[in-house]
Design an enzyme around this catalytic site. Structure first.
Site, short mmCIF file in Angstrom:
data_model
loop_
_atom_site.label_atom_id
_atom_site.label_comp_id
_atom_site.label_asym_id
_atom_site.label_seq_id
_atom_site.Cartn_x
_atom_site.Cartn_y
_atom_site.Cartn_z
N GLY A 164 0.74 -1.26 0.00
CA GLY A 164 0.00 0.00 0.00
C GLY A 164 0.77 1.31 0.00
O GLY A 164 0.15 2.35 -0.14
N GLY A 167 2.94 2.51 -2.24
CA GLY A 167 3.44 2.94 -3.55
C GLY A 167 2.81 4.24 -4.06
O GLY A 167 1.66 4.56 -3.74
N CYS A 190 -0.21 3.48 -6.12
CA CYS A 190 -0.97 2.38 -5.54
C CYS A 190 -2.24 2.94 -4.90
O CYS A 190 -2.20 3.99 -4.26
CB CYS A 190 -0.08 1.77 -4.47
#
Ligand code: 5GP
Length: 345
Positions: free
Chosen positions: A181, A183, A186
């Site tokens: 999570g 990124g 993301c």
């Protein structure tokens, strides 16, 4: 239902506490690390920064440019075996030792991986990752790849907790990839509510992996050189970067001209863009968990990697670490409520 009360930290929650140092200049700092990997027994020396296996970051061109700086590329999994053959025949060990071959977890991926690895003994890293590394299927797949490739360095992920890190190492991984999570492209945390602040994930997984003789890659969430240094300071053996290395000449993304300016497309590997390109659209049982963004075109990645390495070297001088290896031992993080001064944007 349970609630864990102890605070988990992201990069933005800490700064390094400076320490007395005998180092006069950042040129005295050595960013190279030498590793011997647990299962494969292989040795590697280099600067443990890895371009992410995303198809607008982890290209062959990126591998050639980053190898000049001792850094690595996890080459994305969308090149054909023929393209790999051309790449392997055009490059020597100085590039090929710094490349990870990414593989999916299907039977076809297993066969393709075997064909690519057969091209050269200089290929030594395998990168197996799925969004949810907690799946039993991943553990079984890592065992299968370990049996088939006893001499290869295997990295597997992604996970964020010590228990699963240990399980992957016991299954045959030399390195565990850590991050769910964080990124830049993301959207897992908003789509699913699942995640773990990245610095705490690195600290906890590093501890678990090192206890078993394994290593970790801190994957995702670095927005600046200071974050890369914090990941190393927290105990990451390698740090993987997507967004920071995207948008460059070597990144392999689509170039777009807009209002007289040049941009490059960058997208998450489970974004709609990636699924349209590689899987014929977003399957109706799943939601895209990645964004698509346009980045201002940044030219050659060589300037950026020099900047990142310069930043990490400087961190080392502030805490008195002559080598990157010493950085985590010399790290004291202080919890903060502010980072940089944003008066001028
Ligand atoms: P960055 O350095 O850009 O912050 O993070 C890069 C990492 O983000 C990648 O190495 C990968 O682990 C993760 N990532 C890449 N694409 C996606 C995506 O579409 N969805 C999610 N959840 N993570 C992604």
């Amino acid at each position: 239902m349970r609630i864990e009360q102890d605070l988990k930290l992201g990069f933005k929650d800490v700064l390094f506490r400076p320490k007395r140092s005998t180092l006069k200049s950042r040129s005295q700092v050595d960013l190279n690390r030498e590793f011997t990997f647990k299962h494969s027994g292989r040795k590697w020396k280099g600067v443990p920064i890895i371009a992410a296996n995303m198809d607008s970051v982890g290209s062959f061109e990126m591998a050639i440019s980053l190898a000049k700086y001792g850094a690595m590329v996890a080459v994305h999994k969308h090149y054909s075996v023929e393209q790999w053959a051309d790449f392997v025949s055009a490059n020597d060990a100085s590039v090929l030792n710094n490349v990870m071959v990414s593989a999916g977890t299907s039977d076809a991926d297993f066969d393709k991986l075997k064909d690519i690895l057969a091209l050269s003994d200089d290929l030594m890293f395998i990168c197996i990752d799925i969004a949810n590394g907690y799946s039993e299927h991943l553990v079984e797949y890592v065992q299968r790849v370990r049996e088939a490739h006893p001499n290869m360095v295997i990295s597997a992920g992604n996970v964020v907790t010590g228990d699963m890190c240990e399980e992957l190492i016991l299954a045959g991984a030399d390195i565990v990839k850590v991050g769910i999570g964080p990124g830049s492209v993301c959207t897992t945390r908003v789509k699913t509510g699942v995640g773990y602040p990245q610095l705490s994930a690195i600290i906890e997984c590093g501890d678990a992996a090192h206890g078993l003789g394994g290593m970790i890659i801190g994957d995702g969430g670095c927005a600046c050189a200071g974050d890369v240094a914090k990941a190393f300071g927290g105990g990451a053996d390698f740090v993987m970067l997507g967004g920071m290395l995207a948008g460059h000449q070597e990144s392999g993304g689509e170039i777009i001209e807009k209002d007289g300016e040049t941009f490059m497309k960058f997208y998450g590997m489970s974004s709609k863009s990636a699924m349209d390109k590689h899987s014929g659209g977003v399957a109706n049982y799943r939601a895209a968990e990645g964004k698509t963004v346009l980045l201002p075109y940044k030219g050659s990645v060589e300037n950026t990697i020099q900047d990142i390495q310069g930043g990490v070297r400087s961190t080392c001088t502030y805490v008195g670490a002559a080598r990157l290896k010493e950085l985590s031992k010399r790290t004291t993080f202080i919890r903060v409520q502010e980072q940089e001064n944003n008066v001028y944007g």
